[in-house]
Design a protein around this motif. Structure first.
Motif, PDB file in Angstrom:
ATOM      1  N   ASP A  72      48.744  38.804  46.251  1.00 59.63           N
ATOM      2  CA  ASP A  72      49.767  39.208  45.120  1.00 59.63           C
ATOM      3  C   ASP A  72      50.488  40.662  45.467  1.00 59.63           C
ATOM      4  O   ASP A  72      50.655  41.243  44.292  1.00 59.63           O
ATOM      5  N   TYR A  76      52.284  42.144  42.245  1.00 64.33           N
ATOM      6  CA  TYR A  76      51.292  43.257  41.544  1.00 64.33           C
ATOM      7  C   TYR A  76      52.373  44.127  40.748  1.00 64.33           C
ATOM      8  O   TYR A  76      53.198  44.785  41.114  1.00 64.33           O
ATOM      9  N   ARG A 199      45.274  43.016  36.610  1.00 63.11           N
ATOM     10  CA  ARG A 199      45.760  41.724  36.753  1.00 63.11           C
ATOM     11  C   ARG A 199      45.574  40.817  35.408  1.00 63.11           C
ATOM     12  O   ARG A 199      46.011  39.731  35.349  1.00 63.11           O
ATOM     13  N   ASN A 200      44.886  41.483  34.365  1.00 70.10           N
ATOM     14  CA  ASN A 200      44.700  40.577  33.231  1.00 70.10           C
ATOM     15  C   ASN A 200      45.964  40.122  32.508  1.00 70.10           C
ATOM     16  O   ASN A 200      46.101  39.147  31.927  1.00 70.10           O
ATOM     17  N   PHE A 202      48.410  38.849  33.670  1.00 75.46           N
ATOM     18  CA  PHE A 202      49.019  37.419  34.266  1.00 75.46           C
ATOM     19  C   PHE A 202      48.351  36.422  33.551  1.00 75.46           C
ATOM     20  O   PHE A 202      48.539  35.224  33.813  1.00 75.46           O
ATOM     21  N   LEU A 203      47.104  36.560  32.706  1.00 74.19           N
ATOM     22  CA  LEU A 203      46.586  35.526  31.937  1.00 74.19           C
ATOM     23  C   LEU A 203      47.241  34.784  30.961  1.00 74.19           C
ATOM     24  O   LEU A 203      47.652  35.869  29.915  1.00 74.19           O
ATOM     25  N   GLN A 207      43.659  31.014  29.391  1.00 77.99           N
ATOM     26  CA  GLN A 207      43.016  31.730  30.592  1.00 77.99           C
ATOM     27  C   GLN A 207      42.451  32.988  29.946  1.00 77.99           C
ATOM     28  O   GLN A 207      41.341  33.310  30.678  1.00 77.99           O
ATOM     29  N   ARG A 278      38.467  32.761  40.112  1.00 75.34           N
ATOM     30  CA  ARG A 278      40.005  32.454  39.776  1.00 75.34           C
ATOM     31  C   ARG A 278      40.175  31.704  38.486  1.00 75.34           C
ATOM     32  O   ARG A 278      39.229  30.839  38.112  1.00 75.34           O
ATOM     33  N   SER A 281      45.750  31.128  38.327  1.00 78.32           N
ATOM     34  CA  SER A 281      46.156  31.630  39.737  1.00 78.32           C
ATOM     35  C   SER A 281      45.646  33.104  40.028  1.00 78.32           C
ATOM     36  O   SER A 281      46.180  33.893  40.854  1.00 78.32           O
ATOM     37  N   THR A 282      45.054  33.525  38.948  1.00 79.11           N
ATOM     38  CA  THR A 282      44.530  35.084  39.153  1.00 79.11           C
ATOM     39  C   THR A 282      43.353  35.156  39.405  1.00 79.11           C
ATOM     40  O   THR A 282      42.144  34.548  38.767  1.00 79.11           O
ATOM     41  N   ARG A 283      43.000  35.984  40.268  1.00 76.91           N
ATOM     42  CA  ARG A 283      41.501  36.397  40.753  1.00 76.91           C
ATOM     43  C   ARG A 283      40.946  37.557  40.225  1.00 76.91           C
ATOM     44  O   ARG A 283      41.575  38.532  40.289  1.00 76.91           O
TER      45      ARG A 283
END
Lengths: 300, 300
Positions: A72, A76, A199-200, A202-203, A207, A278, A281-283
């Motif tokens: 990503d 990012y 990255r949170n 993106f949830l 999610q 995951r 699509s977020t790890r």
């Protein structure tokens, strides 16, 4: 609350650091990829405390060398203006926000003829995160070595959230005699336990709810750790089975330096519980410390 | 002529360097594997000139990580007492002569679990010396990074004799932002042209005579370089054919940073002629700079 000085070139960074070098003041560095949140703020506070009257330098650089193709890198988050607010609030003095070309004048991609020198971690880098991200830590260590070389700090502060990174950076500093004090700072969490991460964002709502399975799983392991390694892992796996919407990458319990544990560790063995999964699509990754007991303690 | 202070531990080295760090005096480092000869003496003189009133540090360390199994690690000469005489004569202040365990506390061999961080050069390291010594420069760069980290010199002096090493160290310093001035010093030669090398002592009288083929071959190439790349290589190969007792490993002409040259380089292109060969069981290397002309110049 003074706005920090923003530097985008190596030359400007050296000029800004010159007074500290002359006076021998302590310099503290917090390397980040920006998108700063309260977790980073706690690293900045730690750096502020360690630097004393010396400057706190925050690097904001999304390092392409640590992203594999298909990861990503492009999405990012880049939020420099907001990052500067966080830096100002925590008393950071200098923000080093260089371009990719400034950090990698020859380009970050190893060219078959003119390719660059890199720092390659030991085999620990192939486990855990390295299983799905085989070149990741080579990219991380190389850019951290560059930042340590440019800033030459006395102290560098990293979050325990990226625990394998912290262990590998410590090992690099030891192995290459980089002479900097590497400080790990505890993970900052949301009220429901989710570790703060850039990255949170993106949830989506569902999610975000599912993601709480990561800290719940870690706490299940930590809670059963007094009854031994197997009990801890069983409890964690049971928690995961009851948690929909989470696609597990790994769940492991290793030693504090991420060394593999024996099958039956002695009572009192300190360890680290680590998870990656995951959600959509977020790890996401997370970890917690624990101390192992032995199975016999349950009957006691 | 003061005998230099000999330090065998990192702690003693740091203590000895503390006054220079406090005063901001320039520090110069000459990394060696000992067995010092007049070639090293010239490096020490260069370091002495560059350090001014600051300390010149000479490291004497036969680095196991840069020797492959079956190479001459065990028979590499160790002559510390004589080395100290050379250091004293050239005004070196500190000699850092650590044990293997002091430099590699975890051992120099990458262990599958606890293996160490290394510095890995770009693909240039696979050419020339790297074809027969594929792990050599990884070992060299890793130990040089360690020594630069421990000594933190302003200047480090390397011989042009090991030209590929010099180019790769410069590149490492650039790529990892190590902030040290890397100085290359010209090769010192015997009256008959043979480059000084710690390995020359392994040559018997006949081999010593045969070994002069290396500088003769280089000079043949340099002499014909004004007539172009092909003429230079042809002349060198003719010289080699007329030289018995020399088992060629490589003979190459590359750019000053060892970049491959185009097939027909423009007149005025600077280049480096490099040779490696075995004489008996001893492997020797040498190189010289040249400037390429074009074939048409012969008729002019």
């Amino acid at each position: 609350m003074t706005r920090p000085q923003v530097l985008t070139t190596r030359a400007a960074l050296q000029e800004a650091l010159a007074p500290a070098r002359r006076s021998g003041a302590k310099v503290a560095l917090v390397p980040t990829m920006g998108a700063l949140h309260a977790g980073h703020a706690s690293l900045l506070r730690e750096a502020r405390a360690r630097a004393g009257a010396g400057p706190v330098v925050v690097s904001v650089f999304v390092n392409p060398l640590q992203f594999a193709p298909g990861e990503d890198l492009d999405r990012y988050p880049r939020t420099l203006e907001a990052d500067l607010e966080v830096c100002a609030a925590e008393g950071a003095d200098l923000v080093f926000a260089p371009s990719v070309a400034e950090v990698y004048p020859g380009g970050p991609d190893p060219d078959p003829v003119t390719g660059m020198t890199t720092v390659v971690p030991g085999p620990l880098a192939e486990r855990l995160e390295g299983r799905t991200r085989p070149t990741h830590f080579r990219g991380v260590l190389t850019v951290v070595a560059k930042l340590l070389g440019l800033v030459r700090p006395d102290v560098a502060v990293f979050g325990e959230k990226d625990y394998q990174q912290l262990v590998l950076v410590r090992r690099m500093v030891l192995d290459l005699c980089l002479g900097v004090d590497v400080v790990g700072a505890p993970t900052v969490r949301e009220p429901d336990g989710l570790a703060l991460s850039s990255r949170n964002r993106f949830l989506d709502a569902e999610q975000r709810e599912a993601a709480t399975a990561l800290p719940r799983t870690l706490h299940a392991a930590v809670g059963e750790a007094p009854y031994g390694l197997r009990a801890a892992l069983d409890a964690a796996r049971a928690e995961l089975r009851a948690s929909p919407g989470v696609d597990l990458d790994y769940l492991e319990i290793a030693g504090p330096d991420l060394e593999p544990l024996p099958e039956d560790p002695a009572a009192g063995t300190p360890c680290r519980v680590l998870i990656a999964a995951r959600v959509g699509s977020t790890r996401l990754i997370d970890n917690l410390p624990a101390v192992l007991g032995t199975p016999s303690e349950r009957s006691g």
